[in-house]
Each structure stands twice: as structure tokens, then as C-alpha cells.
Scaffold this active site. Sequence first.
Site, short mmCIF file in Angstrom:
data_model
loop_
_atom_site.label_atom_id
_atom_site.label_comp_id
_atom_site.label_asym_id
_atom_site.label_seq_id
_atom_site.Cartn_x
_atom_site.Cartn_y
_atom_site.Cartn_z
N SER A 94 0.81 -1.21 0.00
CA SER A 94 0.00 0.00 0.00
C SER A 94 0.85 1.27 0.00
O SER A 94 1.52 1.55 -0.99
CB SER A 94 -0.94 -0.06 1.20
OG SER A 94 -1.87 0.98 1.15
N ASP A 237 -1.83 6.35 -3.45
CA ASP A 237 -0.79 5.58 -2.78
C ASP A 237 -0.36 4.44 -3.71
O ASP A 237 -0.79 4.37 -4.87
CB ASP A 237 -1.28 5.07 -1.41
CG ASP A 237 -2.40 4.07 -1.53
OD1 ASP A 237 -3.12 4.09 -2.55
OD2 ASP A 237 -2.56 3.24 -0.61
N ASP A 239 -0.96 1.27 -4.08
CA ASP A 239 -1.93 0.34 -4.68
C ASP A 239 -3.22 1.05 -5.09
O ASP A 239 -4.21 0.39 -5.42
CB ASP A 239 -2.20 -0.85 -3.75
CG ASP A 239 -2.89 -0.44 -2.45
OD1 ASP A 239 -2.73 0.71 -2.02
OD2 ASP A 239 -3.59 -1.30 -1.87
N ASP A 241 -5.68 2.65 -3.78
CA ASP A 241 -7.01 2.61 -3.15
C ASP A 241 -7.31 3.91 -2.42
O ASP A 241 -8.38 4.06 -1.84
CB ASP A 241 -7.19 1.39 -2.24
CG ASP A 241 -6.20 1.34 -1.09
OD1 ASP A 241 -5.26 2.16 -1.06
OD2 ASP A 241 -6.35 0.45 -0.23
MG MG Z 1 -3.45 1.47 -0.16
#
Ligand code: MG
Length: 454
Positions: A94, A237, A239, A241
Site C-alpha cells: 500500500s 498511494d 496500490d 485505493d
Molecule cells: Mg493502499
Amino acid sequence: MEVFGSSGTRGVANEELTPGFVLRVAKAAGTAWGVERVAVGRDTRRTGRMLADAASSGLASVGVDVDRVGIVPTPAAQLYAEREDVPAMVITASHNPPQYNGVKLVGSDGVELAIAELERVEDVLLGEAFATARWDETGRAREVDGVRRRYVEGALEALDRDRIAAADLTVALDPGHGAGSLTSPEFFRELGCRVVTVNAQADGRFPGRDPEPVSGNLADLGRLVRASGADVGIAHDGDADRAIFFDESGSYVEGDAALAALAAAELEAGDTTVSAVNVSQRLVDVVTDAGAEIELTPIGSTNIITRIRELEGEGRRVPIAGEGNGGIFFPAYRLSRDGAFTAGKFLELVADRSVSELVAPYDGYANVRHNVEYGSTAERDAMLDAAANHAKESDAELNTRDGYRLDHGDAWVLARPSGTEPLVRVYAEARDRGRAEELAGSMHDALLEAKASV
Ligand code: MG
């Protein structure tokens, strides 16, 4: 839970988070799930391919076929899981620095595993009770293409594209070399925006900036907004999300202010929203103005997801939930945080007014923080007892889900032991700095006095 925290398991790759460990997690998950097929995806990290290979091997060794979906935002892996009705393993750390990696487990409903399900996987892992397959029953892997494209299309369909396109917006985008580098540029272009980018090459060494979208890492984006005359800056960020915003003058927008603006647009009287115990007074004020309710959980997305499901099970409407770090849920769309979709919802609002106008009502809140270190559990326990007593003496509304949060209506204060360091943290927030300092100060004094008495 020993292995899985509130956001999966993470560590420095090849030191703490080794291929051997990921292989065993995969064998445990494959055994606990007892399914025929599992998807494996990853973000752009340098060690992602190595660890995704380990995950695939572990799954195949317990007789599970593997869909290799490649580099994808976590919400894209979640959408694939939901549509294909298969669980997923996502190799991602992440927002953590480049040397980290991690594993996130997703159910066949596309939602991060709940704590009870993670515990089942952990039991298999710690007991090494793997359902190892005979050689001719081991699983087979296949590469699956088009997962990113289907994710982009899904998000586009759920937004008011005409409204956004009609506003003729310029978007300055910083996906931070993460998985969003491969999806968000086309996503915003197909929403009808002009897109300019920085740090938009997928690169697991993250040469331009660290994956965490905090203001100190985003100076390039501020400059890009100013140089290009963009209407809005958007950062993700690693990844993708999460979404963090900049206004049209290139200034960072607090995540709590963006969440409050989005919530103000979504919440109606009688609705409920869910956030964590460190939630900003900004969201509390929006909820009060809307005649809605707010439920606070311990910090961590797993806790928020669990509470949203419980509330929806009781027939309550939860149109928006999330935290001030840019991780926001729109449960009617999907029960996953989604950086591109969140930014799309924000653009629907920016279509009508500038970002600075949109977030102005949520500016000017004062936050005060103190940390008190402890050298022993006796000191820590004495401080937490003092926080409990302090709460008892106050006429504020008390929440003990994660530490002690006192809500005074116009302001709040929280005392909470850090999950990672020997500290008790004190947070307070109010519109008025003096008020926030007074609340934080009196809690801080109570903790110091208790610590001195040990
Ligand atoms: Mg994330």
C-alpha cells in the site's frame, strides 16, 4: 491475530516478508478457502513478481488453480474477485516505503477478509495444517489479461460522466509510480478531463516519490498544478485505493476536508456514516448538519468494513464511510476503498465549483497532538486508568472502541496507546485552537501526573 494486522501483513521484503513466508500464507489461505481457483495480483513493487510467484506456488501446492492478473490497483483485484467469484491474494504494501511488501487477502465477494476469516487462515498457517495436494492434483496457473481495463470501465459506468465532461476540467495526476500509473491516466481522460501527470511511470523503485500520499511527498504535484493551470491535483498511494487532492492554486487539501466535502454531498437525514475513532470534527459537523449519524470503530479498514456490514444488515443506509487518509468507501458502489472512483466522485463536485470553494467550509480546524512515552506496562496502565478517570469526570460523550475518545459536540479529545511504539497519543480537534489546546492539555496533564505517580 499474530500474523495479520488490521490491513494484512507487511514487512521489509526478503527480510521480514520472505518468499518462504508468502508461500506458507498462500498454502494456508488456499487450504482455509477450500476453493478451486484464486486470483493473484500485485502492485508495482520491485519484489512484487518474486512474491506473487511464491503465492502462486503455494496455492498450486494445495491444489488451487491460479489466475495471475498482473499489476493492478487493489480495487481492481477486488472487482475481479467479485465478478469471478474467486478469492484473491494481493501482493502490496500500500503506502509503505519501497523496501516493504505485503499480502492482502480478499474474499470471493471482493471485500477484504473479515477478522474471523483471517483468524481461520492464521490457524492453518500457525498449525501448518496445509492440504498439500498429490503431484497430479496440484494447481495450474494462467495469465489473465484485461483486468485493469474492466476495472476502469466499471468505475466509469458508476459516475456522472456527462457532468464531469461538461466542466472541461484539467486534472494534474500523481499516481506515485504505483499501480494507478497503469489505470488512472486513461480513467480521467475517459471522464472527459485533460490529464497532465508526474511520477506516472510504473516503477517499483519509486524514484520520484515515496508511495505515501502525504503533503511532504507531493511537492511535485503542487508545482504541476500551478504550471499546468489544472483545476485539481490528484495523488494515489502505491496500490491506488486512496486519493488525496490539491486545489487549483496547488495547495494540499487535508484528507479530512475532502472526506467532509464528499460526505456533505452524500449524507441525508437518517443516514449513517462510519469512520475511525480519530475522525475529524469536520466530519462530525457535516453529520450533525445533515441530521445523520456517525459510528466510530477502532482504527483500520477491516473494522470499518465490519461495521458497515452490520449497519446495512440492520437496514441502515451507509452512503459513505472512511478515514481522513484518503481511503473512502462508497458502499452502494462497492465495499472497497478505491482511489480512482473516490476521485471521480470528487470531480462530480468540482464540476460545479472550484476545489478551494468546495473545501472552504472545512478549513481552519485546529489539531493538537501530544505523545507521552512510557518505560513499563505499569506506566502505560496508569496512564490509561487516568484517561478513563478523566473521561468519567467529563460530561462529554465517551467512546472506548480504541482508547478513550471524548466528544464535546464542538470538539473532541482522544487518548490512545500507539499500536507500534511505546507511546500514548493524545489528539484533540476543534474549530478554535485555544479550545483544542485546552482539551489536549488537560488530558495530557492527567497522563503525565499518572505516569509520575508510578
Ligand atoms: Mg493502499
